[in-house]
Design a protein around this motif. Structure first.
Motif, short mmCIF file in Angstrom:
data_model
loop_
_atom_site.label_atom_id
_atom_site.label_comp_id
_atom_site.label_asym_id
_atom_site.label_seq_id
_atom_site.Cartn_x
_atom_site.Cartn_y
_atom_site.Cartn_z
N ALA A 169 -13.96 8.57 -1.00
CA ALA A 169 -12.83 7.94 -0.59
C ALA A 169 -13.12 7.44 0.73
O ALA A 169 -12.76 5.60 0.88
N VAL A 170 -13.90 7.15 1.66
CA VAL A 170 -14.35 7.12 3.08
C VAL A 170 -15.00 5.93 3.07
O VAL A 170 -14.87 4.75 3.33
N ILE A 171 -16.40 6.42 2.22
CA ILE A 171 -17.10 4.85 2.05
C ILE A 171 -15.67 3.94 1.24
O ILE A 171 -15.77 2.90 1.62
N GLY A 172 -14.66 4.12 0.02
CA GLY A 172 -14.24 2.85 -0.05
C GLY A 172 -13.08 2.56 1.17
O GLY A 172 -13.29 1.18 0.83
N ILE A 173 -13.11 3.30 1.53
CA ILE A 173 -12.03 2.62 2.24
C ILE A 173 -12.53 2.46 3.48
O ILE A 173 -12.24 0.49 4.13
N LEU A 174 -13.88 2.43 4.02
CA LEU A 174 -14.74 1.90 4.61
C LEU A 174 -15.12 -0.12 4.33
O LEU A 174 -15.30 -0.98 4.27
N THR A 175 -15.01 0.09 2.48
CA THR A 175 -15.73 -0.55 1.83
C THR A 175 -14.28 -1.93 1.90
O THR A 175 -14.67 -3.39 1.95
N LEU A 200 -9.54 4.61 -5.75
CA LEU A 200 -7.98 4.23 -5.73
C LEU A 200 -8.27 3.58 -3.81
O LEU A 200 -7.47 3.12 -3.86
N ALA A 201 -9.13 3.90 -3.04
CA ALA A 201 -9.58 3.49 -1.63
C ALA A 201 -9.79 1.55 -1.99
O ALA A 201 -9.05 1.05 -0.92
N LEU A 202 -10.54 1.53 -2.66
CA LEU A 202 -10.48 0.08 -2.63
C LEU A 202 -9.09 -0.97 -3.89
O LEU A 202 -8.92 -1.68 -3.30
N LEU A 222 -12.33 -8.20 6.40
CA LEU A 222 -12.43 -8.68 7.38
C LEU A 222 -12.73 -10.42 6.41
O LEU A 222 -12.16 -11.51 7.36
N TYR A 223 -13.50 -10.00 5.22
CA TYR A 223 -13.99 -11.31 4.49
C TYR A 223 -12.51 -12.25 4.28
O TYR A 223 -12.13 -13.70 4.66
N ASP A 224 -11.39 -11.65 3.74
CA ASP A 224 -10.25 -12.30 3.72
C ASP A 224 -9.46 -13.46 5.32
O ASP A 224 -9.35 -14.54 4.83
N LEU A 254 -6.65 -2.73 10.95
CA LEU A 254 -6.08 -1.18 11.88
C LEU A 254 -4.69 -0.56 10.66
O LEU A 254 -4.75 -0.02 10.06
N VAL A 255 -3.84 -1.93 9.77
CA VAL A 255 -2.95 -1.99 9.46
C VAL A 255 -3.42 -1.06 7.90
O VAL A 255 -2.61 -0.40 7.40
N ASP A 256 -4.48 -1.74 7.72
CA ASP A 256 -4.43 -1.64 6.39
C ASP A 256 -5.27 -0.41 6.58
O ASP A 256 -5.42 0.73 5.34
N LEU A 257 -6.26 0.47 7.10
CA LEU A 257 -6.03 1.18 7.27
C LEU A 257 -5.18 2.63 7.49
O LEU A 257 -5.40 3.53 6.08
N VAL A 258 -4.10 2.10 7.76
CA VAL A 258 -3.43 3.23 8.11
C VAL A 258 -2.28 3.72 6.67
O VAL A 258 -1.89 4.46 6.41
#
Length: 338
Positions: free
Chosen positions: A198-204, A282-284, A210-212, A177-181
């Motif tokens: 951009a939304v696709i990038g954010i979900l990615t 940019l999101a990535l 989560l993997y890290d 959630l912190v990453d998202l905000v």
């Protein structure tokens, strides 16, 4: 250089050298809390986010084969037809211009297309127009929110089942959630459009974060469960050791991932003018950087805080500290005798 990095990583793994991520968690909490507040305050102060036309709806015109791809002719062309309309103009590569406005009627669309063709001295066939209604935009917004909620729920359940504890799951979701905000806050600060890409990038990047987190938490579980009774470290120390042991791996993974993303961001933004590449990259780019340190500075310390009051953890820590005091007293006695 390679030998120094290898030595540095080995020292972190053995505990010879260590960064106190867990012990200084209040400092990290304060810094992260400040960043989150800024990420929330910026869009409020600016009056919201710069949503793409897919979310807000409206008319879009793309002019191609332009000799001089400047924004002023487009703004003047739209104002000559619809004086009250707000034109958002961006250049697409070296010979294209994209114009977005509020919802226009069909007659106004045709007039604006003609005005744009005249403004850039191109045939009307070089001007394409499209319209996205507010209903479709609202539907995209709803599906985006639903996708995000489903992702977070599945991630929380998956983490809880994998690690067999909800506390690890809660710490990981808090980091997500912190990453998202913060990522969305950077979009607001830079005034970049939030588009479906951009939304696709954010979900990615949430998946990457989560993997890290899973990699670090796996090592934490290993350090705090295997031979835990015989361990000479407290629970917090074992967790901090796990974070240090995986630190070099996390940094290397982030660098390898962020370099090509930075290249795509630069090429998409400044060379090709490709909006989709720019929005995703940019999101990535932001998310990979934020996702790496959120695990180290937030998820792991938070997990320790969740568990430090458990009876087993308290009993183990007391026995470790008592053994240390006994060893120290014995060493002091031997020193006096000698």
């Amino acid at each position: 250089m390679a030998n120094r990095l290898a030595t540095f990583g080995n020292d972190l793994y053995t505990g010879k050298r260590s960064f106190d991520f867990v012990g200084k968690r209040n400092i990290w909490y304060f810094i992260i809390g400040l960043l989150v507040l800024l990420a929330i305050a910026i869009p409020i102060a600016k009056g919201g986010f710069n949503f793409g036309i897919e979310f807000r709806g409206g008319s879009q015109f793309v002019v191609t084969s332009v000799e001089n791809a400047t924004q002023e002719p487009a703004i003047e062309a739209v104002a000559s037809v619809v004086p009250d309309a707000v034109a958002r103009v961006t250049t697409v590569g070296d010979s294209g211009v994209r114009v977005q406005t509020d919802q226009l009627s069909q007659a106004e669309n045709r007039e604006v297309a003609t005005a744009l063709a005249d403004a850039y001295s191109v045939p009307e066939s070089e001007v394409t127009s499209s319209f996205i209604g507010p209903v479709w935009g609202a539907d995209v917004t709803r599906q985006t929110i639903q996708g995000l909620v489903v992702f977070l729920l599945l991630a929380a359940v998956g983490m809880a089942l994998y690690f067999r504890t909800w506390k690890m799951s809660l710490a990981a979701i808090a980091a997500l959630l912190v990453d998202l905000v913060i990522t969305v806050g950077v979009y607001a600060a830079t005034d970049f459009e939030i588009t479906p890409a951009a939304v696709i990038g954010i979900l990615t990047i949430l998946a990457y974060s989560l993997y890290d987190t899973v990699v670090v938490f796996d090592k934490i579980r290993e350090n705090t469960t295997e031979d835990a009774v015989k361990s000479k470290h407290t629970f917090a120390e074992s967790t901090n050791l796990a974070v240090n042991q995986t630190l070099v791996r996390s940094i290397n993974t982030s660098v390898v991932a962020v370099l090509p993303v930075a290249a795509i961001l630069f090429i998409g933004s400044f060379v090709l003018g490709a909006d989709t590449l720019r929005d995703i990259s940019l999101a990535l780019f932001i998310g990979i950087l934020v996702g790496t340190w959120s695990t180290v500075f937030l998820a792991a310390p938070m997990y320790v805080q969740f568990r430090q009051g458990e009876k087993e953890v308290v009993r183990h820590d007391k026995s470790v500290l008592a053994a240390r005091e006994k060893a120290a007293a014995s060493a002091a006695a031997e020193a006096v005798t000698a």
